[in-house]
Design a protein around this motif. Structure first.
Motif, short mmCIF file in Angstrom:
data_model
loop_
_atom_site.label_atom_id
_atom_site.label_comp_id
_atom_site.label_asym_id
_atom_site.label_seq_id
_atom_site.Cartn_x
_atom_site.Cartn_y
_atom_site.Cartn_z
N VAL A 153 65.82 99.18 74.98
CA VAL A 153 65.25 99.03 73.63
C VAL A 153 65.45 100.29 72.81
CG1 VAL A 153 63.07 98.80 72.36
CG2 VAL A 153 63.57 97.26 74.27
N CYS A 154 65.23 101.45 73.43
CA CYS A 154 65.39 102.72 72.73
C CYS A 154 66.83 102.90 72.24
CB CYS A 154 65.00 103.86 73.66
SG CYS A 154 65.10 105.50 72.91
N ARG A 155 67.81 102.56 73.10
CA ARG A 155 69.20 102.71 72.73
C ARG A 155 69.60 101.71 71.64
NH1 ARG A 155 73.20 105.08 75.99
NH2 ARG A 155 71.42 106.02 77.05
N GLY B 4 61.21 100.28 83.12
CA GLY B 4 61.83 101.53 82.68
C GLY B 4 63.20 101.30 82.09
N ILE B 5 63.99 100.42 82.74
CA ILE B 5 65.32 100.12 82.23
C ILE B 5 65.22 99.36 80.91
CG2 ILE B 5 67.40 98.76 82.66
CD1 ILE B 5 67.19 99.49 85.58
N VAL C 59 60.91 93.35 69.95
CA VAL C 59 60.78 94.76 69.55
C VAL C 59 60.05 94.87 68.22
CG1 VAL C 59 62.03 96.89 69.05
CG2 VAL C 59 62.91 95.29 70.78
N VAL C 60 59.06 95.76 68.18
CA VAL C 60 58.33 96.08 66.94
C VAL C 60 58.24 97.59 66.85
CG1 VAL C 60 56.28 95.66 65.53
CG2 VAL C 60 56.91 94.01 67.31
N GLY C 61 59.19 98.19 66.15
CA GLY C 61 59.20 99.65 66.08
C GLY C 61 59.38 100.25 67.46
N LEU D 205 77.24 99.08 73.92
CA LEU D 205 76.01 99.45 74.62
C LEU D 205 76.24 99.48 76.13
CD1 LEU D 205 72.89 99.82 73.87
CD2 LEU D 205 72.65 97.51 74.75
N GLN D 206 76.96 98.50 76.63
CA GLN D 206 77.26 98.43 78.06
C GLN D 206 77.99 99.68 78.51
OE1 GLN D 206 79.19 94.83 79.59
NE2 GLN D 206 80.66 96.10 80.66
#
Length: 283
Positions: free
Chosen positions: A222-224, A216-217, A158-160, A72-73
């Motif tokens: 979370v999305c990634r 935003g970051i 995180v929930v969905g 991820l990094q």
């Protein structure tokens, strides 16, 4: 909880079988329960599972989850998210451990964690301040360079597609580099509870407070992670490096307690409704 192949059918199963997966390595009852659950899934492939067992099993191994964080990094270098250097310890040979720590360029102090990332023992950790202190590591375990972060931990629940950021107390800053201080043993669950009050979290009054991470970051992170993990219910422990102000991911947690997350059940219901709508919608 017991599953029979004749139960159901169920549209969605929300489970927390992480304890069972860990215990199944040595407990016949847990093995049987897990086998029954998997048999049900094979007979009912249309059932939506939150979350898939293979994805959860991967995160039960801290070394595997740190490998994910390292990937991820590399993929999120443009927004300055990093993970501390780490290594797996599977031997009691002190010279071999020291050589690996030096080769991997880990810096003191080191935080030592159990390799299994679930269960009561997974919260038992230690801070090691020198090569001599490596004798206190108890393999199999993972060593991770400790990052000063102003005693503030940001827990991301995180929930969905939704997430919540909750601030918790954390370990105070320590001078970087090796020293003759004795190893500190602690329970991370006790240190980072909302009401925790510990000498390990007490900062010097001159220590500057780190700014909160950019929303935003955090949303991009979370999305990634959702895409990388294939999971909907998990937590991420994030700190802000006191020196570089870099956002640093230190752990990923399976189905956390969501303590302090507002309207968790409402969010969970919205996610369940969303996955069911996608399944039932015409293609």
């Amino acid at each position: 909880m017991s599953f029979c192949r004749y139960q159901g059918p169920f549209d969605v199963i929300v489970h927390k079988l992480s304890d069972v997966i860990v215990e199944a390595e040595h407990d016949s009852q847990s093995q049987s329960l897990l086998a029954n659950f998997q048999a049900y899934l094979m007979l009912n492939p249309q059932t939506i599972i939150l979350d898939p067992l293979p994805a959860m099993t991967k995160l039960l191994d801290r070394f595997a989850s740190y490998c994910i964080m390292n990937t991820l990094q590399n993929s999120m270098a443009e927004i300055c998210i990093c993970t501390p250097p780490y290594l797996e310890i599977s031997t009691c040979d002190q010279s071999a451990i020291r050589e690996t720590v030096d080769r991997k360029q880990l810096t003191y102090p080191l935080i030592c964690k159990t390799r299994v990332a679930h269960g009561s023992r997974s919260h038992e950790m230690s801070l090691i301040f020198s090569a001599d202190g490596l004798k206190d590591a108890r393999p199999p375990c993972v060593l991770q360079s400790f990052v000063n972060h102003g005693a503030v931990l940001h827990k991301v629940f995180v929930v969905g597609e939704e997430h919540f950021i909750v601030e918790r107390p954390s370990l105070k800053d320590f001078p970087p580099g090796p020293c003759d201080r004795k190893t500190i043993f602690f329970n991370s669950h006790e240190v980072s509870k909302p009401e925790s009050c510990s000498h390990l979290t007490a900062l010097d009054e001159n220590t500057p407070r780190m700014p909160p991470p950019s929303r935003g970051i955090m949303a991009a992170l979370v999305c990634r992670l959702r895409a990388e993990l294939g999971m909907a219910l998990f937590g991420v422990d994030v700190i802000v490096d006191s020196q570089t102000r870099t956002l640093t991911v230190i752990d990923i947690n399976i189905f956390p307690g969501y303590e302090g997350a507002p309207q968790f059940f409402s969010s969970l219901l919205r996610h369940i409704e969303s996955v069911l709508e996608k399944r039932w919608s015409p293609k």
